[in-house]
Write a protein that holds these residues in place. Sequence first.
Motif, PDB file in Angstrom:
ATOM      1  N   VAL A 216      -1.796  -1.292  -3.901  1.00  0.00           N
ATOM      2  CA  VAL A 216      -2.709  -0.155  -3.854  1.00  0.00           C
ATOM      3  C   VAL A 216      -1.889   1.126  -3.825  1.00  0.00           C
ATOM      4  O   VAL A 216      -0.999   1.276  -2.978  1.00  0.00           O
TER       5      VAL A 216
ATOM      6  N   VAL B 148       0.855  -1.176   0.000  1.00  0.00           N
ATOM      7  CA  VAL B 148       0.000   0.000   0.000  1.00  0.00           C
ATOM      8  C   VAL B 148       0.892   1.227   0.000  1.00  0.00           C
ATOM      9  O   VAL B 148       1.789   1.356   0.848  1.00  0.00           O
TER      10      VAL B 148
ATOM     11  N   ARG C 151      -2.426   5.257  -3.721  1.00  0.00           N
ATOM     12  CA  ARG C 151      -3.396   6.335  -3.535  1.00  0.00           C
ATOM     13  C   ARG C 151      -2.671   7.671  -3.381  1.00  0.00           C
ATOM     14  O   ARG C 151      -1.641   7.758  -2.721  1.00  0.00           O
TER      15      ARG C 151
ATOM     16  N   LEU D  47      -4.364  -1.352  -7.927  1.00  0.00           N
ATOM     17  CA  LEU D  47      -5.395  -0.333  -7.773  1.00  0.00           C
ATOM     18  C   LEU D  47      -4.724   1.022  -7.622  1.00  0.00           C
ATOM     19  O   LEU D  47      -3.870   1.201  -6.740  1.00  0.00           O
TER      20      LEU D  47
END
Length: 828
Positions: free
Chosen positions: A254, A217, A256, A291
């Motif tokens: 992931v 992440v 972000r 993602l």
Amino acid sequence: MIRLATALVFVLCAPPVSGQSLIRVPIDVADLESAITQIADGGIIELATGAYQAPGGGFRIQFPGKRFTVRAATGATVVLDGGDTTQIFAIEDDPGGAPFRFENLTFRNGSSTVDAGAGGVNVLGAPVVFARCSFLTNHGGNLNTAGGVRIASDATVTFLDSTWENNTAIQKGAALGVYDASATVIRGRFVDNRTDVSGHGVRAAAAGIFVLDGSLVVERSRFENNRAASVGGAINGLGVFTDPPTSEPATRIVVRDSTFVGNRVAEHPCCPSGLQAVGGAIHVEDSTLLLVERSRFESNEATWGGAISTFRAAVEIDQSTFRGNRARTDDTIVGVGGTFAVNSADRDETNRPSGRLTVRRSLIQGRFGATEIAATQGGCVFANGDQNRLFGNGVPQNTNLEAVRAFVTIEQSVLQDCDVGQGTTADGIFGGAIAGLLADFTINDSLIFDSDALGANAVGGGIALLTYSRATLTDTRLAANVAETRGGAIHAIGSELIVDRGAFVGNEISPGINEALNASTGAAIHTQPFLGADNSGLDRAAQGTVANTLFVDQVGLPLWEIDLDSGPINAMRYQGNRFFERTFPDRVFNNLLTGSVSATDLDDLVVVRTGAPSTDKSDGGNQRLASRPREGVLVAAPSRIRTDPPPGEPAPSPAWLGWLWSGTAATIDGAALGSRVGSRPETVAGERVLTVDGEPSATATFTGEGTASGGCVATDTRMCLGSGRFQVEVSWESTTGEQGAGRVVAGVQAEDSGLIYFFDPNNWEFLIKVLDGCGLNNHYWVFAAGTTNLGYRLTITDTVTASTAVYTNPPGSPAPAITDTTALPVCP
């Protein structure tokens, strides 16, 4: 330099030492090794200012029976130095429990050639938090050795506000390697890390982060000028397929609220391999899910996938911006996929899943900064299915197109100025914005404009579909796209094309040439069948429909078909379309077997063939408009304005607005538009209104979004508590298998608590509270009360430490009260 003892320190399966809770080095003990031996469980080792030389093999923590913190003393500058000869730190312990913590330290000049090691820090099994640490000029000199940090064997490691700079490796993971482990990076900075060094391995990958069968992440982080020799300039994820396959990916990444700028994949002159350089910023492969949310990619470069590439893996993009990414191309190099490249060509006996790409609410712009030509094929997106398996090249043949196509979904997005050119003529120049070979595209509510396919025999200025591809376009507009030879907006050969409720405005064939009617080969759409030659059993008709679509101001004849009297045929059909054209006002369509016809004649046209079945080209409803239509569209992509962007980003970080209109004059919020199609950044939240010839035509809404002191980003399905530190999400499931996400009740949230509903905002399902109990037991506490018998999964994430608390209840059981006073263990 402070020279510490050279003997290795091994703490093997020892019972907890009844030691001190605070040890200062060198005030209380002379060296770090002694402090590690003597510190109590939960204690703190403080290091004074200085450069601490690692002993041969590095400082070591191995199954000590305790967890503790190593940190710089207040105001101190502390460097743990490997002297370019040894690994700096090795940490090994069982997973779970409170983490080891390292705070305000620099790990510098570590070096290792040990297999499965790291130049800087090697973590096996243990939970570790690195806060405000730097990893500088560390080197991995073995094919399985990371440069900065390597984590493996179910280790769970969190990096907060940390930096990786000038680390190198000869094979993978110059900054960070993650192997069967979990890593979280929050507010990280990765700059000038490299695997394109002299003597690098054949598949030198991931100058930033390499992940194998693990979890990563990355939030609010920056990757800049990282350089890999073969794969993944910033990040490379690889998941190993299982037999039989499972639904869960082996590797999950992931990303972000992060930025990727100037990352590159290119071999060092020392070590030519003949392999493609793939994934300028990110490459993912096989059983991997990537993602990406609310992130920015600019000026990244490779030869396949200037920004992101995937080989048989799945990629999902949302609310992100891509500008100036490039698939390197010249007269000898074929660059594929200026922004995205999807590849699915199997080499295994087992038919593996095809690559998948989903892009939602995003801007993809090719020409930006120093980037002019974005690729040779697919200036924005290139997708390649499993042609090896379709044709039986070295693997068992499978002619089921659904099993071998690559899949791409694009929704509510803007694709702008993605130009293709150069490259070797023999390989072909096609697909200014999008190119597909054996690919399946679903494109909804999107705008594709100003994309060009230029050069000898270049086709498909907006979209090129080749080799048994399929594209379904709904509510999608193509404008001002140009092709040198065929298909100003779309060129399709041996493929299926379905267009509904679309618009084609101002697309052009053969720029600068006023070709005759019988030579104007599809300013909007050009279609033709595929003749299989040596694969005669794989001949493919052109097929599909164009319906309920507007054609305005093409520079050339809008629709052109190549057809074969004996097949394969062109079975395209057209109905309910409107035409306002001026190049050839009374002609809109040409089929080589019938000649050109008007819009109304197209309604009754039947193509009669002597050696193949006839085709009725329309169910009717095509018409020539007597006056210019007054229509327009706005696309907000992304629609969220970041008011608190990642470190180093301008604030606010803009969203983007794309527009297209076909009247005589237009405004947005009263300001005149000088161009019929275009885009612009937006930095103020609110609604935008497009007015065409005095009448409102379209609206788009932008929202402002930011974080508080933590990393939580609030949405309608995500609650942020504790000044944005704690992220709360709830999903539900009924006894019949229906599923959904809980939603935040607006207007009633407090600093430490809030409400969630499932169906009706007036029918609340959950009260959730996160309290600071650090002063009592060094934990944050979770309390929750539910009024539902639906199954649920409540997840609370500490965005500072990445620790989570998860609570579940099966469908059909009343929700129990939650009183957890040890929920989240890491306090400030």
